[in-house]
Design a protein around this motif. Structure first.
Motif, PDB file in Angstrom:
ATOM      1  N   GLN A  20      65.148  11.166  46.448  1.00 21.60           N
ATOM      2  CA  GLN A  20      64.672  10.003  45.698  1.00 21.60           C
ATOM      3  C   GLN A  20      64.812  10.236  44.194  1.00 21.60           C
ATOM      4  O   GLN A  20      65.246   9.340  43.461  1.00 21.60           O
ATOM      5  CB  GLN A  20      63.227   9.687  46.068  1.00 21.60           C
ATOM      6  N   TRP A  21      64.476  11.442  43.753  1.00 24.99           N
ATOM      7  CA  TRP A  21      64.638  11.756  42.329  1.00 24.99           C
ATOM      8  C   TRP A  21      66.101  11.668  41.924  1.00 24.99           C
ATOM      9  O   TRP A  21      66.442  11.101  40.894  1.00 24.99           O
ATOM     10  CB  TRP A  21      64.121  13.156  42.016  1.00 24.99           C
ATOM     11  N   PHE A  34      64.606  13.246  36.557  1.00 23.43           N
ATOM     12  CA  PHE A  34      65.434  14.416  36.243  1.00 23.43           C
ATOM     13  C   PHE A  34      64.546  15.623  35.929  1.00 23.43           C
ATOM     14  O   PHE A  34      64.838  16.737  36.365  1.00 23.43           O
ATOM     15  CB  PHE A  34      66.382  14.139  35.078  1.00 23.43           C
ATOM     16  N   ALA A  35      63.456  15.389  35.204  1.00 25.29           N
ATOM     17  CA  ALA A  35      62.531  16.488  34.901  1.00 25.29           C
ATOM     18  C   ALA A  35      61.951  17.063  36.193  1.00 25.29           C
ATOM     19  O   ALA A  35      61.805  18.284  36.335  1.00 25.29           O
ATOM     20  CB  ALA A  35      61.419  16.003  33.977  1.00 25.29           C
ATOM     21  N   ALA A  36      61.638  16.197  37.150  1.00 25.76           N
ATOM     22  CA  ALA A  36      61.117  16.661  38.440  1.00 25.76           C
ATOM     23  C   ALA A  36      62.185  17.472  39.182  1.00 25.76           C
ATOM     24  O   ALA A  36      61.885  18.523  39.767  1.00 25.76           O
ATOM     25  CB  ALA A  36      60.655  15.474  39.280  1.00 25.76           C
ATOM     26  N   ASP A  39      62.422  20.854  37.439  1.00 21.05           N
ATOM     27  CA  ASP A  39      61.296  21.725  37.791  1.00 21.05           C
ATOM     28  C   ASP A  39      61.425  22.273  39.211  1.00 21.05           C
ATOM     29  O   ASP A  39      61.026  23.402  39.481  1.00 21.05           O
ATOM     30  CB  ASP A  39      59.972  20.967  37.658  1.00 21.05           C
ATOM     31  N   HIS A  40      61.976  21.464  40.103  1.00 19.24           N
ATOM     32  CA  HIS A  40      62.129  21.900  41.500  1.00 19.24           C
ATOM     33  C   HIS A  40      63.275  22.895  41.661  1.00 19.24           C
ATOM     34  O   HIS A  40      63.115  23.939  42.292  1.00 19.24           O
ATOM     35  CB  HIS A  40      62.363  20.684  42.396  1.00 19.24           C
ATOM     36  N   PHE A  41      64.448  22.562  41.110  1.00 22.59           N
ATOM     37  CA  PHE A  41      65.636  23.366  41.385  1.00 22.59           C
ATOM     38  C   PHE A  41      65.870  24.536  40.430  1.00 22.59           C
ATOM     39  O   PHE A  41      66.445  25.541  40.834  1.00 22.59           O
ATOM     40  CB  PHE A  41      66.890  22.482  41.415  1.00 22.59           C
ATOM     41  N   ALA A  42      65.472  24.433  39.165  1.00 20.61           N
ATOM     42  CA  ALA A  42      65.811  25.478  38.187  1.00 20.61           C
ATOM     43  C   ALA A  42      65.362  26.872  38.621  1.00 20.61           C
ATOM     44  O   ALA A  42      66.173  27.807  38.607  1.00 20.61           O
ATOM     45  CB  ALA A  42      65.274  25.117  36.804  1.00 20.61           C
ATOM     46  N   PRO A  43      64.108  27.073  39.040  1.00 19.64           N
ATOM     47  CA  PRO A  43      63.734  28.440  39.439  1.00 19.64           C
ATOM     48  C   PRO A  43      64.472  28.916  40.692  1.00 19.64           C
ATOM     49  O   PRO A  43      64.822  30.096  40.808  1.00 19.64           O
ATOM     50  CB  PRO A  43      62.222  28.359  39.693  1.00 19.64           C
ATOM     51  N   MET A  67      72.266  22.216  35.593  1.00 20.19           N
ATOM     52  CA  MET A  67      71.392  21.045  35.479  1.00 20.19           C
ATOM     53  C   MET A  67      72.025  19.978  34.583  1.00 20.19           C
ATOM     54  O   MET A  67      71.919  18.779  34.870  1.00 20.19           O
ATOM     55  CB  MET A  67      70.007  21.451  34.973  1.00 20.19           C
ATOM     56  N   LEU A  68      72.709  20.390  33.538  1.00 22.65           N
ATOM     57  CA  LEU A  68      73.415  19.432  32.685  1.00 22.65           C
ATOM     58  C   LEU A  68      74.536  18.748  33.471  1.00 22.65           C
ATOM     59  O   LEU A  68      74.748  17.537  33.355  1.00 22.65           O
ATOM     60  CB  LEU A  68      73.974  20.146  31.452  1.00 22.65           C
ATOM     61  N   THR A  69      75.233  19.495  34.283  1.00 21.39           N
ATOM     62  CA  THR A  69      76.284  18.937  35.130  1.00 21.39           C
ATOM     63  C   THR A  69      75.703  17.927  36.114  1.00 21.39           C
ATOM     64  O   THR A  69      76.293  16.867  36.365  1.00 21.39           O
ATOM     65  CB  THR A  69      77.033  20.058  35.886  1.00 21.39           C
ATOM     66  N   ILE A  70      74.541  18.242  36.672  1.00 18.87           N
ATOM     67  CA  ILE A  70      73.883  17.311  37.594  1.00 18.87           C
ATOM     68  C   ILE A  70      73.581  15.995  36.883  1.00 18.87           C
ATOM     69  O   ILE A  70      73.816  14.916  37.435  1.00 18.87           O
ATOM     70  CB  ILE A  70      72.602  17.951  38.181  1.00 18.87           C
TER      71      ILE A  70
END
Length: 193
Positions: A20-21, A34-36, A39-43, A67-70
């Motif tokens: 959904q995000w 995108f912030a969500a 926060d979910h995927f970065a770590p 994340m920038l590519t996403i």
């Protein structure tokens, strides 16, 4: 535009919150979504990248780039073709390969195989057979266990999300998943890892 409960208005409730995000980012360039996602995927991505032998400081750069590519390629995401996690990790894998080649680092075995290469017929048959066995084993679970396992593993929902969706206590969800997975392990014990 967001619906009550923070879900993007255009997303079916059957999608995981991560999907959904991603759809909100794709369709509405939603910065909160995108912030969500970040926060979910970065770590998780950082751990994934570090396990391939890239130092922590460089891994941070890789994650930022992924994340920038996403964000930039969000329009290419199609939830009918791939789960959001698979799509994100494929971007990360490609970026890892670029970094390792540029730095002249040896390529870990799991990154060597080109995802674009076609598997041979025996691999295809083995995967199809395993998929049939798994589907058959799932049908032998009781309906309650099957439902929560499908929501958790195929629907990418957390235990809390399943509890919220079904109204069942969190302990009941966890218990059904544990018992169902134990039964699946028993049913599928003859499959090779």
């Amino acid at each position: 535009m967001r619906a009550p409960g923070g879900k993007p208005a255009a997303c079916p409730a059957t999608y995981s919150r991560e999907t959904q995000w991603m759809i909100a980012v794709r369709d509405q360039r939603d910065r909160v979504a995108f912030a969500a996602l970040f926060d979910h995927f970065a770590p998780r991505l950082k751990g994934f990248v570090i396990r391939s032998g890239i130092p922590a400081a460089k891994a941070e750069e890789v994650v930022q780039d992924v994340m920038l590519t996403i964000w930039r390629k969000a329009d290419q995401f199609d939830p009918h073709r791939a789960q959001v996690a698979a799509w994100v990790y494929q971007i990360a894998r490609n970026r890892q390969i670029d970094v390792m080649r540029r730095d002249g680092r040896p390529m870990p075995e799991e990154l060597r195989e080109d995802p674009g290469t076609e598997p041979d017929a025996s691999q295809i048959l083995a995967v199809e057979q395993e998929a049939r066995q798994l589907k058959s084993a799932l049908t032998r679970l009781n309906a309650e266990q099957r439902d929560v396992i499908e929501k958790a593993y195929l629907g990418e929902l957390s235990h809390q999300q399943i509890s919220d969706q079904t109204g069942l206590p969190l302990g009941t969800i966890k218990s059904r998943i544990r018992l169902g997975l134990n039964r699946l392990r028993h049913e599928l014990k003859d499959l090779k890892p």
